[in-house]
Design an enzyme around this catalytic site. Structure first.
Site, PDB file in Angstrom:
ATOM      1  CG  ASN A   1      -1.953   1.503   1.370  1.00 17.57           C
ATOM      2  OD1 ASN A   1      -1.981   1.770   0.353  1.00 17.57           O
ATOM      3  ND2 ASN A   1      -1.798   1.451   2.770  1.00 17.57           N
TER       4      ASN A   1
ATOM      5  CE  LYS B   1      -0.124   3.342   4.514  1.00 19.41           C
ATOM      6  NZ  LYS B   1      -0.126   3.084   6.009  1.00 19.41           N
TER       7      LYS B   1
ATOM      8  CG  HIS C   1      -6.084   2.142   5.477  1.00 22.11           C
ATOM      9  ND1 HIS C   1      -5.487   3.135   6.040  1.00 22.11           N
ATOM     10  CD2 HIS C   1      -4.766   1.624   4.794  1.00 22.11           C
ATOM     11  CE1 HIS C   1      -3.865   2.788   6.426  1.00 22.11           C
ATOM     12  NE2 HIS C   1      -3.369   1.201   6.188  1.00 22.11           N
TER      13      HIS C   1
ATOM     14  CD  GLU D   1      -2.678   5.601   6.897  1.00 22.44           C
ATOM     15  OE1 GLU D   1      -2.774   5.456   6.144  1.00 22.44           O
ATOM     16  OE2 GLU D   1      -1.807   5.006   7.003  1.00 22.44           O
TER      17      GLU D   1
ATOM     18  CD  GLU E   1      -3.668  -2.399   7.752  1.00 24.79           C
ATOM     19  OE1 GLU E   1      -2.507  -3.299   7.227  1.00 24.79           O
ATOM     20  OE2 GLU E   1      -4.275  -1.669   7.143  1.00 24.79           O
TER      21      GLU E   1
ATOM     22  N   GLY F   1       2.708   1.705  10.854  1.00 25.37           N
ATOM     23  CA  GLY F   1       3.939   3.003  10.959  1.00 25.37           C
ATOM     24  C   GLY F   1       3.995   3.371  11.627  1.00 25.37           C
TER      25      GLY F   1
ATOM     26  CB  SER G   1       4.767  -2.158  12.060  1.00 25.06           C
ATOM     27  OG  SER G   1       4.217  -1.084  12.529  1.00 25.06           O
TER      28      SER G   1
HETATM   29  P1  PGA Z   1       2.685   0.424   7.645  1.00 26.99           P
HETATM   30  O1  PGA Z   1       1.396  -0.353   7.013  1.00 26.99           O
HETATM   31  O2  PGA Z   1       3.431  -1.382   7.234  1.00 26.99           O
HETATM   32  O3  PGA Z   1       3.814   1.072   7.977  1.00 26.99           O
HETATM   33  O4  PGA Z   1       2.630   0.039   9.057  1.00 26.99           O
HETATM   34  C1  PGA Z   1       0.666  -0.755   6.826  1.00 26.99           C
HETATM   35  C2  PGA Z   1      -0.452   0.274   6.254  1.00 26.99           C
HETATM   36  O5  PGA Z   1      -1.691   0.919   6.602  1.00 26.99           O
HETATM   37  O6  PGA Z   1      -1.649  -0.626   6.173  1.00 26.99           O
END
Ligand code: PGA
Length: 258
Positions: A11, A13, A96, A98, A168, A174, A214
C-alpha cells in the site's frame, strides 16, 4: 479447508510519482515470476494506468487505495469504480484506518463502497482493526465484529465473488509496534468465525485474511507461518523495491534476482 492464495500487498499511500512507480514495477516484475505468491500493489491514482500496463502478464496485480461508492456524479475530487477499472485496477483497499481516522469514513459509507466494488468486479480489501484504547479496554473482538458486520451488511454469499479482509490493528500501523504472530492468529481465526456467521463457511474458508501493521522483512515469515494469516498488507516496507523483495524472498524462501 479451502486452499487459499497467498497474497502480499503493498500500500503505497501518498508516495511515488509515475516514473518512480514504473521503475519499481519494471524491476520487481521479472524477478517474481516463479514464486508461489500473488503480489498486489495499491498505487496512487495517477500511476494506475501506466503501472497496470507495465504489470501486464506478470504476477503483479494493480489496484487503488480508495474510491467513492457512486457510479458518477458531482463529487469534486472523488473517483468512481469504473474509472479505476478503466485504468486497469483489479482491486481496491476500502476502510483503511487512515481513511476512517483522518477522513471520517464510517462503516456505513464503507459498506456502500464494498457493494459498489463487488458490483464492479473489483476485489475489495476490507480493512478492520482496533485502536490502542479499544485494545486496552478489551474490546478488540467486539470492534472487529461490528466493523465486519456493518461493512458487509447486505452482502450475500451469492454476490460475493472474491473478498480480502485485512486485519490491521491501528496502533501497529507505521509505528514499528507489532502484534505477536500468536495474537494475530487468534484475531484472524475470530475474523474467520465472524465471516462464517455472516456469509457461511464456504466464503469464510476461501477468504484471504491479510495482516497489516509494521510488517518488515524480519517478521513477515513468522506471521505467514500462522494458519489463518494468508497474506500481508504492507505500507512503509513496500516503498523500496529492495525491502519489498526481501519480504517476498523471506516468505517464499527463494532468492530473487533483483
Ligand atoms: P505499515 O502500514 O506497514 O507502514 O505499518 C500498513 C498499512 O497502513 O496498511
Amino acid at each position: 479447508m479451502a486452499k487459499r492464495d497467498v497474497i502480499i500487498a503493498g500500500n503505497w499511500k501518498m508516495y511515488k510519482t509515475i516514473p518512480e512507480a514504473e521503475n519499481f514495477v519494471e524491476r520487481l516484475a521479472p524477478a517474481i515470476n516463479d514464486i508461489p505468491i500473488e503480489v498486489y500493489l495499491a498505487v496512487p491514482y495517477t500511476a494506475l494506468f501506466s503501472v497496470a500496463q507495465k504489470a501486464e502478464g506478470s504476477k503483479i496485480t494493480v489496484g487503488a487505495q480508495n474510491m467513492n461508492d457512486a457510479s458518477e456524479g458531482a463529487f469534486t475530487g472523488e473517483i468512481a469504480s469504473k474509472m479505476l477499472t478503466d485504468a486497469g485496477a483489479k482491486f481496491v483497499i476500502l476502510g483503511h484506518s487512515e481513511r476512517r481516522q483522518l477522513f471520517g469514513e464510517t462503516n456505513e459509507f464503507i459498506n456502500r463502497k464494498v457493494k459498489t466494488a463487488l458490483e464492479s468486479s473489483l476485489v475489495p480489501i476490507l480493512c478492520v482493526g482496533e485502536t490502542l484504547d479499544e485494545r486496552n479496554a478489551g474490546q478488540t473482538d467486539e470492534v472487529v465484529r461490528q466493523q465486519l458486520t456493518e461493512c458487509l451488511d447486505g452482502v450475500t454469499p451469492e454476490n460475493i465473488d472474491s473478498l480480502i479482509v485485512a486485519y490491521e490493528p491501528v496502533w501497529a500501523i507505521g509505528t514499528g509496534e507489532n502484534a505477536t504472530p500468536e495474537d494475530v492468529q487468534e484475531e484472524h481465526s475470530f475474523v474467520r468465525k465472524v465471516l462464517e456467521d455472516l456469509l457461511g463457511k464456504k466464503v469464510a474458508d476461501k477468504t484471504v485474511l491479510q495482516y497489516g501493521g509494521s510488517v518488515k522483512p524480519g517478521n513477515a515469515k513468522i506471521l505467514m507461518d500462522q494458519p489463518d494469516i494468508d497474506g500481508l498488507l504492507i505500507g512503509g516496507a513496500s516503498l523500496s523495491t529492495e525491502t519489498f523483495a526481501e519480504v517476498l524472498e523471506n516468505v517464499s524462501t527463494s532468492k530473487l534476482n533483483i
